[in-house]
Design an enzyme around this catalytic site. Sequence first.
Site, PDB file in Angstrom:
ATOM      1  N   ASN A 168      23.362  45.695  -1.509  1.00  0.00           N
ATOM      2  CA  ASN A 168      24.135  45.580  -0.280  1.00  0.00           C
ATOM      3  C   ASN A 168      23.570  46.430   0.851  1.00  0.00           C
ATOM      4  O   ASN A 168      23.578  46.004   2.007  1.00  0.00           O
ATOM      5  CB  ASN A 168      25.613  45.886  -0.528  1.00  0.00           C
ATOM      6  CG  ASN A 168      25.848  47.252  -1.144  1.00  0.00           C
ATOM      7  OD1 ASN A 168      24.963  47.836  -1.747  1.00  0.00           O
ATOM      8  ND2 ASN A 168      27.058  47.743  -1.011  1.00  0.00           N
ATOM      9  N   HIS A 180      20.980  56.735  -1.598  1.00  0.00           N
ATOM     10  CA  HIS A 180      20.222  55.774  -0.800  1.00  0.00           C
ATOM     11  C   HIS A 180      19.275  56.559   0.110  1.00  0.00           C
ATOM     12  O   HIS A 180      19.714  57.459   0.822  1.00  0.00           O
ATOM     13  CB  HIS A 180      21.155  54.919   0.060  1.00  0.00           C
ATOM     14  CG  HIS A 180      22.137  54.143  -0.741  1.00  0.00           C
ATOM     15  ND1 HIS A 180      21.844  52.897  -1.240  1.00  0.00           N
ATOM     16  CD2 HIS A 180      23.392  54.430  -1.154  1.00  0.00           C
ATOM     17  CE1 HIS A 180      22.891  52.460  -1.922  1.00  0.00           C
ATOM     18  NE2 HIS A 180      23.835  53.374  -1.885  1.00  0.00           N
TER      19      HIS A 180
END
Length: 135
Positions: free
Chosen positions: A33, A89
């Site tokens: 995502n 991330h």
Amino acid sequence: MDRLHGLRPEDGPLTVFAGGPAEAIERFPANVNVAVGLAWATRGRPGAGVGVGGVVGGDGPEDAELLRRSLERVQVELVADAAAVRSRHEILATGPAGRIELTFESAPSPENPKTSGMTALSVTRTIREVLARRG
């Protein structure tokens, strides 16, 4: 993938995928995502050439082409780390103007430790924004 299922904290990080978002979507749909979101955010604006920014909700053929090209620019690396406590991330963006590095970590969801707690908050915010625009 047997190595992934038997991964122990002392083994250290293991890169399980490196490539483009389109292939990552096919192989790891639950884990891309952020990469797809980055491609969407950096697709540019229809009629404005390639660049950062864009019109949320554009769905014309030019917008689809911009998104297709941005998916080719973005690269994804998925790393499994049995010792990790948070989802991490690392984002690196480079271009003629310079280089940006961004790292963020999120705690797992208390209801579903396989996903980030921020995922539910993000989905909720998006739904509220869409409903506010319609109402």
